[in-house]
Design a protein around this motif. Structure first.
Motif, PDB file in Angstrom:
ATOM      1  N   LEU A  53       0.813  -1.214   0.000  1.00 60.22           N
ATOM      2  CA  LEU A  53       0.000   0.000   0.000  1.00 60.22           C
ATOM      3  C   LEU A  53       0.850   1.269   0.000  1.00 60.22           C
ATOM      4  CD1 LEU A  53      -2.816  -1.027   2.484  1.00 60.22           C
ATOM      5  CD2 LEU A  53      -2.815  -1.113  -0.004  1.00 60.22           C
ATOM      6  N   ARG A  64      -5.526  -0.226  -6.727  1.00 60.15           N
ATOM      7  CA  ARG A  64      -5.356  -0.996  -5.484  1.00 60.15           C
ATOM      8  C   ARG A  64      -6.655  -1.062  -4.695  1.00 60.15           C
ATOM      9  NH1 ARG A  64      -0.668   2.240  -4.961  1.00 60.15           N
ATOM     10  NH2 ARG A  64      -1.490   3.142  -3.066  1.00 60.15           N
ATOM     11  N   GLU A  65      -7.350   0.058  -4.585  1.00 54.41           N
ATOM     12  CA  GLU A  65      -8.592   0.068  -3.810  1.00 54.41           C
ATOM     13  C   GLU A  65      -9.703  -0.720  -4.497  1.00 54.41           C
ATOM     14  OE1 GLU A  65      -9.131   0.926  -0.585  1.00 54.41           O
ATOM     15  OE2 GLU A  65      -6.953   1.071  -0.703  1.00 54.41           O
ATOM     16  N   ILE A  68      -8.819  -4.261  -3.507  1.00 52.68           N
ATOM     17  CA  ILE A  68      -9.046  -4.508  -2.080  1.00 52.68           C
ATOM     18  C   ILE A  68     -10.538  -4.566  -1.770  1.00 52.68           C
ATOM     19  CG2 ILE A  68      -8.786  -3.519   0.234  1.00 52.68           C
ATOM     20  CD1 ILE A  68      -6.005  -2.437  -0.849  1.00 52.68           C
ATOM     21  N   CYS A  71     -12.104  -7.696  -3.195  1.00 53.94           N
ATOM     22  CA  CYS A  71     -11.743  -8.845  -2.360  1.00 53.94           C
ATOM     23  C   CYS A  71     -12.589  -8.869  -1.090  1.00 53.94           C
ATOM     24  CB  CYS A  71     -10.261  -8.788  -1.966  1.00 53.94           C
ATOM     25  SG  CYS A  71      -9.116  -9.262  -3.250  1.00 53.94           S
ATOM     26  N   CYS A  72     -12.677  -7.749  -0.421  1.00 54.45           N
ATOM     27  CA  CYS A  72     -13.461  -7.689   0.818  1.00 54.45           C
ATOM     28  C   CYS A  72     -14.912  -8.062   0.564  1.00 54.45           C
ATOM     29  CB  CYS A  72     -13.382  -6.296   1.438  1.00 54.45           C
ATOM     30  SG  CYS A  72     -11.762  -5.873   2.082  1.00 54.45           S
ATOM     31  N   GLU A  80     -12.847  -5.048   7.042  1.00 50.46           N
ATOM     32  CA  GLU A  80     -11.821  -4.390   6.224  1.00 50.46           C
ATOM     33  C   GLU A  80     -12.459  -3.497   5.161  1.00 50.46           C
ATOM     34  OE1 GLU A  80      -7.669  -3.691   5.517  1.00 50.46           O
ATOM     35  OE2 GLU A  80      -8.860  -4.403   7.197  1.00 50.46           O
ATOM     36  N   HIS A  84     -11.489   0.495   4.619  1.00 53.08           N
ATOM     37  CA  HIS A  84     -10.973   0.994   3.340  1.00 53.08           C
ATOM     38  C   HIS A  84     -11.905   1.991   2.671  1.00 53.08           C
ATOM     39  CE1 HIS A  84      -7.054  -0.746   2.319  1.00 53.08           C
ATOM     40  NE2 HIS A  84      -7.359  -1.526   3.331  1.00 53.08           N
ATOM     41  N   LEU A 155      -1.862  -8.515  -3.954  1.00 58.13           N
ATOM     42  CA  LEU A 155      -2.952  -7.847  -3.227  1.00 58.13           C
ATOM     43  C   LEU A 155      -4.107  -8.793  -2.963  1.00 58.13           C
ATOM     44  CD1 LEU A 155      -3.014  -4.329  -4.893  1.00 58.13           C
ATOM     45  CD2 LEU A 155      -2.775  -4.788  -2.445  1.00 58.13           C
ATOM     46  N   TYR A 159      -5.171  -9.846   0.845  1.00 52.17           N
ATOM     47  CA  TYR A 159      -6.493  -9.546   1.412  1.00 52.17           C
ATOM     48  C   TYR A 159      -7.318 -10.807   1.687  1.00 52.17           C
ATOM     49  CZ  TYR A 159      -5.419  -4.842   2.012  1.00 52.17           C
ATOM     50  OH  TYR A 159      -4.826  -3.709   2.511  1.00 52.17           O
TER      51      TYR A 159
END
Length: 183
Positions: A53, A64-65, A68, A71-72, A80, A84, A155, A159
């Motif tokens: 990060l 990246r976000e 992430i 994934c969450c 998470e 985020h 990533l 995660y």
């Protein structure tokens, strides 16, 4: 007898306290997830603030976000997700439709440009099949160079670990965190 993982409470042993200083905090508050990591000094050191990060990432903050948050969403990790969305969504220029789509929709939603739609598809494939379907994603190597490809894999893997810990620890949302969007 073992007990369920839970966040450590201060005062921490000196070595744990030193390692936790390397983690991000909010006005001295250490996220519950990081305090769960602290149940094992080895794990805390290994899982420390990953350079995934940092500003040296070959991916943009927005990419990246997207990875992430998807994934969450796919791993049902509301803890998470909430951290985020509050901490990074605005900085990553993600709008409300896109945030909702990452949880409720897919890369096929109208709010995504082609490359980001493909990124969402890639994350889904990695989570559900542990591989990329190059027939469905023929532009993967054109959109992302090898360094970026490996960062995407890292990533998604990282995660998974975060979701395993947060979900298995049954972490309550941080007081400032947002909840999953309602269908």
């Amino acid at each position: 007898m073992s007990e369920i993982l839970s966040p450590l409470k201060a005062p921490y042993p000196a070595s744990i306290s030193e390692t936790l200083k390397k983690y991000p905090d909010i006005d001295g508050y250490i996220l519950a997830l990081f305090r769960v990591f602290a149940n094992s000094e080895r794990f805390l050191s290994y899982s420390g603030p990953k350079n995934l990060l940092d500003k040296n990432s070959p991916l943009s903050l927005r990419e990246r976000e997207i990875i992430i948050l998807r994934c969450c969403a796919q791993l049902d990790c509301e803890y998470e997700w909430g951290v985020h969305v509050v901490g990074f969504a605005v900085k990553a220029d993600l709008n409300e439709d896109q945030i909702n789509s990452l949880y409720l929709g897919s890369g096929l939603d109208d709010c995504w440009p082609e490359k980001e739609a493909e990124l969402i598809s890639l994350v889904d494939q990695l989570i559900h099949k542990a591989r990329i379907n190059y027939d469905e994603n023929p532009n993967f190597s054109q959109h992302w160079n090898k360094d970026e490809q490996l960062e995407i894999f890292a990533l998604v893997a990282n995660y998974h670990l975060v979701a395993f810990v947060a979900n298995s620890s049954k972490l309550e949302l941080e007081p400032f965190a947002t909840r999953f969007p309602k269908p």
